[in-house]
Design an enzyme around this catalytic site. Structure first.
Site, short mmCIF file in Angstrom:
data_model
loop_
_atom_site.label_atom_id
_atom_site.label_comp_id
_atom_site.label_asym_id
_atom_site.label_seq_id
_atom_site.Cartn_x
_atom_site.Cartn_y
_atom_site.Cartn_z
N GLY A 1 -4.71 7.36 2.96
CA GLY A 1 -4.69 8.81 2.82
C GLY A 1 -5.99 9.36 2.27
N PHE A 2 -6.99 8.48 2.07
CA PHE A 2 -8.29 8.88 1.53
C PHE A 2 -9.38 8.32 2.43
CE2 PHE A 2 -5.33 8.88 -1.95
CZ PHE A 2 -5.73 9.92 -2.79
N ASN B 1 -3.49 2.48 7.40
CA ASN B 1 -2.59 2.98 6.36
C ASN B 1 -3.43 3.46 5.19
OD1 ASN B 1 -0.64 3.55 4.48
ND2 ASN B 1 -0.06 1.43 4.10
N GLY C 1 -2.60 4.35 -3.28
CA GLY C 1 -2.96 5.41 -4.19
C GLY C 1 -4.40 5.90 -4.12
N HIS D 1 -6.89 -1.84 9.27
CA HIS D 1 -6.28 -3.16 9.04
C HIS D 1 -6.42 -4.06 10.26
CE1 HIS D 1 -3.87 -2.51 5.22
NE2 HIS D 1 -4.40 -1.30 5.47
N SER E 1 0.81 -1.22 0.00
CA SER E 1 0.00 0.00 0.00
C SER E 1 0.85 1.27 0.00
CB SER E 1 -0.93 0.02 1.22
OG SER E 1 -1.92 -0.97 1.12
N GLU F 1 -5.44 -7.20 10.54
CA GLU F 1 -4.58 -8.39 10.47
C GLU F 1 -3.38 -8.37 11.40
OE1 GLU F 1 -2.41 -5.52 8.08
OE2 GLU F 1 -4.53 -6.03 8.20
N CYS G 1 -9.71 -1.40 3.96
CA CYS G 1 -8.93 -0.24 3.51
C CYS G 1 -9.34 0.18 2.09
CB CYS G 1 -7.43 -0.54 3.61
SG CYS G 1 -6.42 0.96 3.70
N LEU G 2 -8.52 -0.04 1.08
CA LEU G 2 -8.94 0.31 -0.28
C LEU G 2 -10.21 -0.46 -0.64
CD1 LEU G 2 -8.01 1.91 -2.92
CD2 LEU G 2 -7.28 -0.34 -3.73
N GLY H 1 -4.73 -1.51 -0.67
CA GLY H 1 -3.95 -1.16 -1.85
C GLY H 1 -3.56 0.31 -1.82
#
Length: 464
Positions: free
Chosen positions: A339-340, A337, A270, A415, A69, A417, A295-296, A268
């Site tokens: 940023g969006f 983790n 971006g 996350h 990521s 995990e 997450c993503l 993931g």
């Protein structure tokens, strides 16, 4: 004066060369706003450009370093000493794909102090040696507290780390030549290229001393690989899932043809808006098969439902983020983790009778409004019906989890995990298993009792 400065610099270099750090070459970090930080190289020589972000974890630097990521980013570790316990490559979070690259996806690393002589019975190499072997540029000697405060005030921004250039004009040219993170599809750079079945026994064999044996495989799960971490696959396997991993843009029809019991959407890197190849498929999968996103993957479900995703000022990265579960009223300390984040009102209007009588979303967007009221609000979504907010970040009031009430799907922004990080949120893997079993109340789990599931010492700890 200049002669004295040169003699002082030479003396400092000679003294440093006589320590365990050895002779090192100068390095520099320059941010896009022109702020400069000087230090010493502690990785490969070269120049790297990416978005500068920071991670607040106190341990787990190797798992951070190898997390796919972080593609496209320069990672600053806020903990001052990195590398003390070295590296065991069994802890790497790199792709498990047969043809996956061995090098980490991040662009560069920034630390205060790097240890070159680690002490740990599992360590096989040092962090600087690993970075140099894989061509990752890194800089130490940076005042990381000043850097992080600057990023918190001004927001995440592009930066360049170099051992080759020192002049501002050269560094500026390198910055200007690199694309911005927003708009880039970095998922396609870290996803597997072809589907594969995962050997569950081989997945965790290197850490059998700490992991409990995997539960018998009860469910077949298709994993969309958007940069999936090894630890996530391990947790799915330990929960009794037989895994087929597919590329990020695999057509939904091909996935459904495998007749899976569930679909998992991975983490993931971006900009999620640039990953239409995934969320366009998710839109077809929702309602056809149970879906769980992390997450993503959470953002992919949100985008499939027509939501808006915003770029956060400096994101959430680290293993100490407090999240309130609105369903159980428990606080989870989570690893994050990203940023969006999801803009909750963009999913739809509130359903007052399911939202404590509230008719309007909080005007300031701070979702701690719901924490204070003890309510898990529900919105009416045009595409998928009722969607409930299940988790809220207690630091800034952003959305951390949703549950689709009219189709079998849920997701979290963080996350669970524990690679690295706390195990508070392990119950989410159990919840996914319950969802695939057809349990309508699949999120009703005692997270405290479940948090050590999958670990060899879990049963001992519960009976202690």
């Amino acid at each position: 004066m200049k002669a004295n400065h040169r003699r002082g610099s030479a003396l400092a270099s000679a003294m440093l060369g006589a320590t365990t750090k050895g002779a090192t070459q100068p390095a520099v970090l320059m941010l896009s706003d022109g702020t400069m930080f000087y230090g010493r190289s502690c990785g490969a020589s070269g120049t790297a450009v990416g978005e500068v972000c920071f991670n607040t974890s106190l341990e787990g630097y190797f798992e951070v370093l190898t997390d796919p990521s972080y593609a496209g980013q320069i990672v600053t570790m806020t903990y001052p000493q990195i590398g003390n316990y070295g590296i065991d490559e069994a802890d790497a979070q790199l792709s498990c794909a047969p043809d996956a690259p061995a090098a980490p996806a991040l662009r560069a690393m920034v630390v205060r102090d790097m240890c070159r002589t680690p002490s740990n019975w599992r360590s096989v190499t040092s962090v600087p040696a690993y970075l140099e072997r894989h061509g990752i540029v890194a800089i130490e000697g940076v005042d990381t507290r000043a850097l992080v405060r600057h990023l918190r005030e001004t927001g995440a921004q592009k930066g360049v780390v170099s051992t080759e250039f020192a002049a501002a004009a050269e560094l500026r040219a390198a910055l200007d030549a690199a694309p911005d993170l927003v708009g880039q599809n970095l998922v396609e750079t870290v996803s597997c290229r072809a589907s594969f079945d995962l050997d569950v026994e081989a997945l965790a064999s290197s850490r059998a001393f700490s992991l409990a044996p995997a539960a018998p495989a009860r469910h077949h799960v298709v994993v969309y690989d958007c940069g999936v971490k090894r630890g996530i696959l391990e947790n799915l396997a330990l929960a009794g899932c037989r895994l087929t991993v597919v590329p990020w843009d695999t057509p939904a029809e091909d996935v459904l043809a495998l007749h899976p019991d569930g679909v998992f959407l991975s983490n993931g890197p971006g900009d999620p808006d640039a990953v239409e190849g995934t969320y366009a498929q998710v839109q077809k999968l929702l309602g056809a098969v149970p879906v769980f996103g992390i997450c993503l993957g959470h953002q992919m479900i949100s985008l499939a439902a027509g939501a808006q995703i915003e770029k956060l000022k400096f994101g959430h990265r680290g293993g100490n983020q407090p999240v309130m579960n609105l369903l159980t009223r428990r606080v989870e300390i989570t690893a994050q983790n990203h940023g969006f984040g999801l803009v909750l009102p963009s999913l739809g209007a509130l359903v007052p009778e399911l939202s404590g009588g509230v008719t309007e979303h909080p005007a300031d967007g701070d979702l701690r409004f719901w924490v204070e009221r003890g309510v898990a609000p529900v919105v009416e979504n045009e595409r998928f019906g009722r969607i409930r907010l299940t988790h809220v970040n207690l630091n800034d009031g952003t959305a951390e989890g949703i549950q689709l009430l009219d189709v079998p799907a849920f997701s979290v922004q963080y996350h669970p995990e524990a690679a690295p990080g706390p195990t508070d949120s392990h119950y989410l893997f159990t919840a996914f298993s319950h969802l695939m079993n057809g349990d309508a109340d699949y999120l009703n789990i005692d997270s405290a009792a479940d948090r050590l599931a999958g670990w060899a010492f879990g049963e001992e700890a519960q009976h202690a």
